[in-house]
Design a protein around this motif. Structure first.
Motif, PDB file in Angstrom:
ATOM      1  N   ALA A   1       0.846  -1.202   0.000  1.00 33.21           N
ATOM      2  CA  ALA A   1       0.000   0.000   0.000  1.00 33.21           C
ATOM      3  C   ALA A   1       0.876   1.245   0.000  1.00 33.21           C
ATOM      4  CB  ALA A   1      -0.904  -0.016   1.229  1.00 33.21           C
ATOM      5  N   GLY A   2       0.435   2.243  -0.769  1.00 32.96           N
ATOM      6  CA  GLY A   2       1.175   3.503  -0.814  1.00 32.96           C
ATOM      7  C   GLY A   2       2.133   3.597  -1.992  1.00 32.96           C
ATOM      8  N   CYS A   3       2.485   2.443  -2.579  1.00 35.06           N
ATOM      9  CA  CYS A   3       3.376   2.471  -3.742  1.00 35.06           C
ATOM     10  C   CYS A   3       2.582   2.826  -4.992  1.00 35.06           C
ATOM     11  CB  CYS A   3       4.004   1.098  -3.990  1.00 35.06           C
ATOM     12  SG  CYS A   3       5.201   0.613  -2.753  1.00 35.06           S
ATOM     13  N   SER A   4       3.264   3.407  -5.966  1.00 32.57           N
ATOM     14  CA  SER A   4       2.623   3.648  -7.264  1.00 32.57           C
ATOM     15  C   SER A   4       3.087   2.560  -8.236  1.00 32.57           C
ATOM     16  CB  SER A   4       2.976   5.040  -7.780  1.00 32.57           C
ATOM     17  OG  SER A   4       4.365   5.272  -7.689  1.00 32.57           O
ATOM     18  N   VAL A   5       2.139   2.094  -9.047  1.00 36.55           N
ATOM     19  CA  VAL A   5       2.447   0.992  -9.979  1.00 36.55           C
ATOM     20  C   VAL A   5       1.769   1.250 -11.315  1.00 36.55           C
ATOM     21  CG1 VAL A   5       0.526  -0.461  -9.099  1.00 36.55           C
ATOM     22  CG2 VAL A   5       2.434  -1.540 -10.301  1.00 36.55           C
ATOM     23  N   ILE A   6       2.521   0.983 -12.382  1.00 36.48           N
ATOM     24  CA  ILE A   6       1.992   1.115 -13.743  1.00 36.48           C
ATOM     25  C   ILE A   6       1.889  -0.284 -14.342  1.00 36.48           C
ATOM     26  CG2 ILE A   6       2.511   1.958 -16.081  1.00 36.48           C
ATOM     27  CD1 ILE A   6       4.057   4.294 -14.703  1.00 36.48           C
ATOM     28  N   ILE A   7       0.735  -0.579 -14.953  1.00 32.16           N
ATOM     29  CA  ILE A   7       0.576  -1.847 -15.681  1.00 32.16           C
ATOM     30  C   ILE A   7       0.391  -1.520 -17.157  1.00 32.16           C
ATOM     31  CG2 ILE A   7      -0.630  -4.036 -15.861  1.00 32.16           C
ATOM     32  CD1 ILE A   7      -1.746  -3.726 -13.142  1.00 32.16           C
ATOM     33  N   PRO A   8       1.452  -1.678 -17.967  1.00 27.92           N
ATOM     34  CA  PRO A   8       1.289  -1.419 -19.399  1.00 27.92           C
ATOM     35  C   PRO A   8       0.561  -2.578 -20.066  1.00 27.92           C
ATOM     36  CG  PRO A   8       3.550  -2.126 -18.924  1.00 27.92           C
ATOM     37  CD  PRO A   8       2.821  -2.087 -17.601  1.00 27.92           C
ATOM     38  N   GLY A   9      -0.346  -2.279 -20.992  1.00 27.86           N
ATOM     39  CA  GLY A   9      -1.098  -3.346 -21.661  1.00 27.86           C
ATOM     40  C   GLY A   9      -1.851  -4.187 -20.649  1.00 27.86           C
TER      41      GLY A   9
ATOM     42  N   VAL B   1       6.734  -0.975 -12.003  1.00 27.07           N
ATOM     43  CA  VAL B   1       6.036  -1.346 -13.244  1.00 27.07           C
ATOM     44  C   VAL B   1       5.790  -2.846 -13.152  1.00 27.07           C
ATOM     45  CG1 VAL B   1       6.244  -1.622 -15.750  1.00 27.07           C
ATOM     46  CG2 VAL B   1       7.014   0.501 -14.673  1.00 27.07           C
ATOM     47  N   TYR B   2       4.548  -3.224 -13.410  1.00 24.49           N
ATOM     48  CA  TYR B   2       4.175  -4.644 -13.359  1.00 24.49           C
ATOM     49  C   TYR B   2       4.003  -5.129 -14.797  1.00 24.49           C
ATOM     50  CZ  TYR B   2       1.478  -8.859 -12.348  1.00 24.49           C
ATOM     51  OH  TYR B   2       1.027 -10.156 -12.290  1.00 24.49           O
ATOM     52  N   GLU B   3       4.914  -5.986 -15.232  1.00 27.58           N
ATOM     53  CA  GLU B   3       4.938  -6.452 -16.622  1.00 27.58           C
ATOM     54  C   GLU B   3       4.384  -7.868 -16.716  1.00 27.58           C
ATOM     55  OE1 GLU B   3       5.616  -5.858 -19.943  1.00 27.58           O
ATOM     56  OE2 GLU B   3       5.197  -7.990 -20.087  1.00 27.58           O
ATOM     57  N   GLN B   4       3.202  -7.976 -17.311  1.00 21.41           N
ATOM     58  CA  GLN B   4       2.575  -9.300 -17.457  1.00 21.41           C
ATOM     59  C   GLN B   4       2.018  -9.424 -18.873  1.00 21.41           C
ATOM     60  OE1 GLN B   4      -0.272 -10.634 -14.371  1.00 21.41           O
ATOM     61  NE2 GLN B   4      -1.652 -11.171 -16.021  1.00 21.41           N
ATOM     62  N   THR B   5       2.649 -10.275 -19.670  1.00 20.49           N
ATOM     63  CA  THR B   5       2.266 -10.556 -21.071  1.00 20.49           C
ATOM     64  C   THR B   5       1.992  -9.303 -21.907  1.00 20.49           C
ATOM     65  OG1 THR B   5      -0.059 -11.017 -20.480  1.00 20.49           O
ATOM     66  CG2 THR B   5       1.403 -12.910 -20.699  1.00 20.49           C
ATOM     67  N   PHE B   6       2.766  -8.252 -21.669  1.00 19.74           N
ATOM     68  CA  PHE B   6       2.710  -7.107 -22.586  1.00 19.74           C
ATOM     69  C   PHE B   6       3.938  -7.111 -23.489  1.00 19.74           C
ATOM     70  CE2 PHE B   6       3.727  -2.570 -23.538  1.00 19.74           C
ATOM     71  CZ  PHE B   6       2.773  -2.414 -24.527  1.00 19.74           C
ATOM     72  N   LEU B   7       5.120  -7.241 -22.892  1.00 21.78           N
ATOM     73  CA  LEU B   7       6.338  -7.232 -23.705  1.00 21.78           C
ATOM     74  C   LEU B   7       6.319  -8.353 -24.749  1.00 21.78           C
ATOM     75  CD1 LEU B   7       9.164  -6.189 -24.354  1.00 21.78           C
ATOM     76  CD2 LEU B   7      10.038  -7.500 -22.409  1.00 21.78           C
TER      77      LEU B   7
ATOM     78  N   ALA C   1      -1.325   3.111  -5.645  1.00 19.08           N
ATOM     79  CA  ALA C   1      -1.783   4.075  -6.649  1.00 19.08           C
ATOM     80  C   ALA C   1      -1.513   3.434  -8.004  1.00 19.08           C
ATOM     81  CB  ALA C   1      -1.018   5.385  -6.498  1.00 19.08           C
ATOM     82  N   ALA C   2      -2.558   2.809  -8.561  1.00 18.72           N
ATOM     83  CA  ALA C   2      -2.374   1.972  -9.749  1.00 18.72           C
ATOM     84  C   ALA C   2      -2.796   2.706 -11.014  1.00 18.72           C
ATOM     85  CB  ALA C   2      -3.187   0.687  -9.603  1.00 18.72           C
ATOM     86  N   THR C   3      -1.994   2.513 -12.075  1.00 18.26           N
ATOM     87  CA  THR C   3      -2.320   3.046 -13.400  1.00 18.26           C
ATOM     88  C   THR C   3      -2.312   1.887 -14.385  1.00 18.26           C
ATOM     89  OG1 THR C   3      -1.269   5.171 -12.924  1.00 18.26           O
ATOM     90  CG2 THR C   3      -1.580   4.616 -15.245  1.00 18.26           C
ATOM     91  N   GLY C   4      -3.413   1.732 -15.108  1.00 15.22           N
ATOM     92  CA  GLY C   4      -3.484   0.710 -16.153  1.00 15.22           C
ATOM     93  C   GLY C   4      -3.609   1.391 -17.496  1.00 15.22           C
ATOM     94  N   ALA C   5      -2.815   0.939 -18.463  1.00 18.77           N
ATOM     95  CA  ALA C   5      -2.851   1.551 -19.798  1.00 18.77           C
ATOM     96  C   ALA C   5      -3.085   0.472 -20.837  1.00 18.77           C
ATOM     97  CB  ALA C   5      -1.540   2.277 -20.072  1.00 18.77           C
ATOM     98  N   ASP C   6      -3.933   0.778 -21.808  1.00 17.16           N
ATOM     99  CA  ASP C   6      -4.163  -0.198 -22.877  1.00 17.16           C
ATOM    100  C   ASP C   6      -4.674   0.509 -24.121  1.00 17.16           C
ATOM    101  OD1 ASP C   6      -4.329  -3.510 -22.636  1.00 17.16           O
ATOM    102  OD2 ASP C   6      -5.324  -2.648 -24.391  1.00 17.16           O
ATOM    103  N   ILE C   7      -4.340  -0.103 -25.254  1.00 23.51           N
ATOM    104  CA  ILE C   7      -4.744   0.458 -26.549  1.00 23.51           C
ATOM    105  C   ILE C   7      -6.186   0.071 -26.884  1.00 23.51           C
ATOM    106  CG2 ILE C   7      -4.027  -1.443 -28.090  1.00 23.51           C
ATOM    107  CD1 ILE C   7      -2.396   0.776 -29.618  1.00 23.51           C
ATOM    108  N   SER C   8      -6.718  -0.925 -26.181  1.00 22.83           N
ATOM    109  CA  SER C   8      -8.062  -1.428 -26.496  1.00 22.83           C
ATOM    110  C   SER C   8      -9.127  -0.701 -25.673  1.00 22.83           C
ATOM    111  CB  SER C   8      -8.126  -2.933 -26.191  1.00 22.83           C
ATOM    112  OG  SER C   8      -9.464  -3.327 -25.969  1.00 22.83           O
TER     113      SER C   8
END
Ligand SMILES: C[S@@+](CC[C@H](N)C(=O)[O-])C[C@H]1O[C@@H](n2cnc3c(N)ncnc32)[C@H](O)[C@@H]1O
Length: 202
Positions: free
Chosen positions: A43-51, A111-117, A67-74
């Motif tokens: 808790a309190g960490c910031s995390v980005i999930i690309p795709g 950054v949490y990388e799960q089946t995007f790269l 503090a979660a950010t999710g990004a996607d092209i869809s």
């Protein structure tokens, strides 16, 4: 030509609309429990999930107090995430568009990388490394799940540790020992393992 064509026109939104999403796990990725227990996801960490697609990890991190950010092209995937967050009464930032061209207002802890790269064409990998470097604070952590796949072509495109060591050079990233990577077999995708490990941005 016998080469497998690069599927640059891979239509992610159609895949979500058709529910043709074999990369999706039925539940949270098991690495999430391991990284939570290790104090990486707190808790309190910031995390980005690309795709982020329809990955439940985004809502889970938000409910944990990150503090979660999710990004996607869809647009379909982003709309799905918006509904899930609303139903859970959770808050996260949603970015719709090409995440490789996006930069946050302030760099993140994780950054949490799960089946995007493994999903993007390999010619975009350098842009991915530059983006992840920019998204993270110095000392920030890339929680990586590198898809292991011998066969050519994709998606998914294989992310061997040998290739990853070239993509994430030691001048920019602190690497764990190879034996600190944990294999997590994927429940579909032919049981291919993802190697979970943490790279620290210099
Ligand atoms: C294999 S799926 C993985 C989804 C999710 N991470 C999961 O594990 O369920 C790849 C995701 O990347 C998204 N994507 C592909 N290219 C993208 C780009 N340039 N910018 C943002 N998202 C992208 C797709 O829409 C899709 O949701």
């Amino acid at each position: 030509m016998n080469e497998t064509p690069e599927r640059t026109a891979f239509d992610w939104d159609t895949r979500f609309r058709d529910d043709d999403t074999p990369w999706e796990r039925p539940d949270l990725h098991p690495a999430v429990a391991d990284w939570t227990q290790a104090g990486e996801l707190a808790a309190g960490c910031s995390v980005i999930i690309p795709g982020c697609g329809r990955a439940p990890e985004l809502g889970h991190f938000a409910r944990m107090g990150l503090a979660a950010t999710g990004a996607d092209i869809s647009p379909t995937a982003i709309a799905w995430q918006r509904t899930q967050l609303a139903e859970a009464g959770a808050t996260a930032t949603l970015i719709e568009g090409d995440v490789l061209a996006w930069r946050p207002e302030a760099p993140a802890d994780l950054v949490y990388e799960q089946t995007f790269l493994c999903a993007i064409p390999p010619r975009l990998r350098e842009a991915y490394e530059h983006a992840v470097f920019d998204w993270l604070k110095p000392g920030g952590h890339l929680l990586a799940l590198f898809m292991q796949k011998e066969e050519k072509g994709g998606p998914p495109y294989g992310c061997s540790l040998e290739a990853m060591r070239i993509l994430f050079p030691a001048e920019r990233w602190i690497w764990p020992d190879d034996n600190r990577f944990i294999p997590y077999p994927h429940p579909s995708l032919g049981g291919k393992p993802e190697l979970g490990g943490i790279l620290v941005r210099r």
